[in-house]
Each structure stands twice: as C-alpha cells, then as structure tokens.
Design a protein around this motif. Structure first.
Motif, PDB file in Angstrom:
ATOM      1  N   GLU A  38       0.834  -1.208   0.000  1.00 28.59           N
ATOM      2  CA  GLU A  38       0.000   0.000   0.000  1.00 28.59           C
ATOM      3  C   GLU A  38       0.866   1.255   0.000  1.00 28.59           C
ATOM      4  OE1 GLU A  38      -3.893  -1.850   2.321  1.00 28.59           O
ATOM      5  OE2 GLU A  38      -2.365  -0.799   3.484  1.00 28.59           O
ATOM      6  N   ASN A  45       2.504   1.655  -3.480  1.00 29.75           N
ATOM      7  CA  ASN A  45       1.569   2.197  -4.471  1.00 29.75           C
ATOM      8  C   ASN A  45       1.316   3.688  -4.252  1.00 29.75           C
ATOM      9  OD1 ASN A  45       1.212  -0.024  -6.071  1.00 29.75           O
ATOM     10  ND2 ASN A  45      -0.798  -0.570  -5.281  1.00 29.75           N
ATOM     11  N   SER A  46       1.072   4.093  -3.018  1.00 24.84           N
ATOM     12  CA  SER A  46       0.740   5.504  -2.768  1.00 24.84           C
ATOM     13  C   SER A  46       1.938   6.421  -3.011  1.00 24.84           C
ATOM     14  CB  SER A  46       0.193   5.693  -1.357  1.00 24.84           C
ATOM     15  OG  SER A  46       1.191   5.477  -0.384  1.00 24.84           O
ATOM     16  N   ARG A  49       2.627   6.799  -6.785  1.00 28.01           N
ATOM     17  CA  ARG A  49       1.665   7.750  -7.374  1.00 28.01           C
ATOM     18  C   ARG A  49       2.073   9.187  -7.066  1.00 28.01           C
ATOM     19  NH1 ARG A  49      -2.189   3.963  -5.858  1.00 28.01           N
ATOM     20  NH2 ARG A  49      -2.601   5.060  -3.933  1.00 28.01           N
ATOM     21  N   GLU A  50       2.448   9.434  -5.824  1.00 29.10           N
ATOM     22  CA  GLU A  50       2.849  10.781  -5.400  1.00 29.10           C
ATOM     23  C   GLU A  50       4.080  11.253  -6.178  1.00 29.10           C
ATOM     24  OE1 GLU A  50       1.952  14.111  -3.288  1.00 29.10           O
ATOM     25  OE2 GLU A  50       0.842  12.241  -3.115  1.00 29.10           O
TER      26      GLU A  50
END
Length: 175
Positions: A22, A25-26, A29-30
């Motif tokens: 998690e 992934n976050s 993206r950032e």
C-alpha cells in the motif's frame, strides 16, 4: 542531512507485506504526479505488489527493512547485491526505498539508508548503486546528499506501463 527524529527500523515480516504494498503504491503515485504532470500514473494492482513483497520478505531477495513511527510502517527499503550484469559481488544495490509523503524530510529515508548500508556491509559489499528516474528531483537530492554520484553513461529509457521515463544509476562507496 539535517537534525531529525530517530525512527525504529526493523526487518520486515510477512505480516508487513500488505502495508508495504500500500505504501509503495501511494508513494509511487505521489512521485509520478510531480514527474509526469498530466500523464496518468501507471498503476500496479495491490495484490500483485503485495505478492512481490511477500516473496521478497520470505526469500530475503531483496532484504526488506521497514521504518516505524510508533507501530505504523512509514517507509521501507529493499536492498541486496546489484542486479546489473557484470558487476562484482561486492556491489550492492538499493532496489527500492520509499517513505510515505507525510513523513518526507523527517529522517525516515536516512534511517532506512543507514539500515541498508549496514546490511550491505554485513553481506560483504563495498559499494552500492541505485537506479532513479532523472525527473524525480526529491529522490535525486536525497541520494546525492547521502553521497551518491550520478553515472552519466548509464542513462536509459525505461517503459513503466504506457509511460517511458529516463533513469540513471547513482553509485557510492559504502565506507
């Protein structure tokens, strides 16, 4: 680097795989938002990423350490021998290092880097490399402050989903 809070770093366990996936992934993206502007960020399904990190943790390839703020995972690092062809067995590599954006500039990355450096030295490595997107200015700045130097001849274009990014290898001695 600057004066920062000290974060606990420990080896990852199989129970950490979902939190690592998690976070991965976050933070990807950032990071990609700032590098790709209006281009959609390539997505890796959480289940696929979690399976990757479960296997990495189980087989220690790469070795995975997590940084904790209280009991919450706020960053992780994966490291092992270099995956680059033709490198000596004394060349280590940071395969991945990610910190949740709420903890950027607080010392988590430094704590993870210290753990990776120690782990690589324990494995007999004398040097370390990392591949980074050239446009990821935050990651470039962090690694350069940690003593990594760009290897200009290594620049290459890498497809990530439908997007192509320019990457470069950075290296430094581990001493």
């Amino acid at each position: 680097m600057s004066d920062t809070t000290t974060f606990k770093v420990r080896p990852a366990t199989l129970r950490d795989a979902k939190a690592i996936a998690e976070l991965h992934n976050s933070t990807v993206r950032e990071a990609f938002k700032s590098m790709l502007a209006d281009t959609p960020v390539p997505a890796v399904p959480l289940e696929k990423r979690q399976a990757y990190w479960r296997e990495a943790i189980e087989y220690a390839e790469p070795q995975v350490q997590v940084a904790l703020d209280d009991d919450k995972i706020v960053g992780f690092v994966g490291f092992d021998r270099s995956r680059d062809k033709g490198t000596p067995p004394t060349m280590g590599e940071i395969w991945a290092i990610y910190v949740v954006s709420s903890h950027w500039d607080k010392g988590v990355g430094l704590a993870l880097w210290d753990a990776a450096r120690e782990g690589l030295q324990d494995e007999g490595c004398t040097h370390v490399s990392v591949w980074l997107p050239i446009a990821n200015e935050r990651a470039m700045r962090f690694h350069e402050l940690a003593g990594f130097k760009r290897e200009m001849s290594s620049a290459k274009t890498v497809p990530i989903g439908t997007v192509k990014i320019e990457e470069i290898r950075l290296k430094r001695p581990l001493n």
